[in-house]
Design an enzyme around this catalytic site. Structure first.
Site, PDB file in Angstrom:
ATOM      1  CD  GLU A  32      46.870  58.420  51.821  1.00 28.27           C
ATOM      2  OE1 GLU A  32      46.298  58.221  50.730  1.00 28.27           O
ATOM      3  OE2 GLU A  32      47.109  59.558  52.274  1.00 28.27           O
ATOM      4  CE  LYS A  65      42.985  58.835  48.938  1.00 32.14           C
ATOM      5  NZ  LYS A  65      44.402  59.281  48.891  1.00 32.14           N
ATOM      6  CB  CYS A 110      44.263  61.320  52.046  1.00 30.14           C
ATOM      7  SG  CYS A 110      45.414  62.667  51.690  1.00 30.14           S
TER       8      CYS A 110
END
Length: 327
Positions: free
Chosen positions: A47, A138, A172
């Site tokens: 990430e 995200k 995540c």
């Protein structure tokens, strides 16, 4: 597309240079070349690798208070973000083409030719020909990440067909969102990619659970970060001096569709995990639990995913002007 019976994957655990995108892109290209020399089919990066994960920074932000120095830090961070496509992705693309592998890289993205401050934590998917196949923004930045990253929308939830199965990516703590996982399963993901910044023990249990729940291979990828990856002026600040030298211990791993570790979580070093995956395990594991086959209950449950791109006010105004000009 002829389907392969196995594939070779590389999970890159390394640290990026915060506020130094040029150096990080150079390191990215070197790591792609190193993994490519192993004749792999897929390379996964962590990430926010290009553009950086600003671990430990608070940008002088408090409830009701911002400061000039905090704004300066944010400017440096925003200036490190990249456009997609852009100069940096073109450089990476050349390395991807030479490696001949699918490559998935976490980046910090800024809107093209726009001086706004909305940055996105994005995963970019390159094909083996070097072309960008898709990207995923995200959906929900976590905790203090919300100070520096905007939210993605449902228009970037791709699953990409490859000769070794379908690959999809959630970043995540998106992987803690049950409906986001269900959306990935619903698209038939075979290799579930989970770039992250979470190095705690509980994360590893989650990766095993997702592999069992989705009956898919799970590749989790994290940075190994130390204070040396930060500029000297950051390292010398009082709030930063109190942090341990090892800012992120890593924890990259690979999990089989049966929930067992193919590669145990790697801690305390930079390294590329290389593993050969037996794709027959996908069908074997789904024999008694096929999450979108015989174990789904569409008569009871229904998931609707809004995959339309959210339009900005500026864009809507432009549409109104276009409509007025036509009239």
């Amino acid at each position: 597309m002829e389907m392969k019976q196995n594939c070779k994957v590389a999970v890159v655990q390394a640290g990026a240079k915060l506020f130094d995108t040029e150096a990080t892109v150079t390191k990215t290209i070197e790591l792609i070349e190193e993994a490519g020399n192993k004749q792999v089919d897929l390379i996964l990066f962590p990430e926010a690798f290009v553009g950086g994960y600003p671990r430990g920074l608070h940008f002088d932000t408090y409830v009701g208070i911002r400061t000039d120095s905090g704004r300066e830090d944010f400017f440096r961070y925003a200036d490190s973000a990249i456009e997609i496509p852009g100069r940096e992705t073109e450089q990476i693309s050349e390395a991807v083409k030479k490696a001949g592998a699918y490559v998935v890289i976490g980046v910090i993205e800024k809107e093209k030719n726009f001086r706004g401050a909305s940055l996105y934590c994005t995963a970019v998917i390159f094909g083996p020909d070097g072309k960008i196949l898709a990207k995923h923004r995200k959906l929900k930045p976590t905790g203090s990440e919300r100070l520096v990253w905007a939210e993605g929308d449902g228009s970037t939830l791709p699953v990409v067909e490859t000769p070794f199965g379908r690959i999809g990516v959630l970043i995540c703590w998106e992987n803690y969102m049950p409906l986001a996982r269900a959306a990935m399963y619903g698209k038939g993901v075979d290799l579930y990619l989970a770039p992250t910044a979470d190095a705690r023990d509980g994360w590893f249990a989650s990766m095993q659970h997702i592999a069992l729940e989705g009956r898919c291979f799970v590749l989790s990828c994290n940075q190994y970060t130390t204070k040396s990856d930060y500029p000297e002026d950051i390292r010398n600040r009082p709030f930063f001096l109190d942090l341990e030298d090892e800012l992120c211990r890593g924890g990259s791993c690979i999990v089989s569709p049966f929930g067992s570790f193919i590669e145990q979580p790697l801690l305390g070093e930079e390294k590329i995990l290389i593993s050969e995956l037996d794709l027959s395990q996908l069908t074997k594991s789904r024999y008694d639990f096929d999450v979108i086959g015989h174990y789904t209950r569409n008569d009871v449950f229904n998931l609707t995913v809004n995959e339309k791109k959210q339009q900005s006010v500026v864009y809507i105004k432009d549409e109104i002007k276009d409509e007025e000009s036509r009239n």
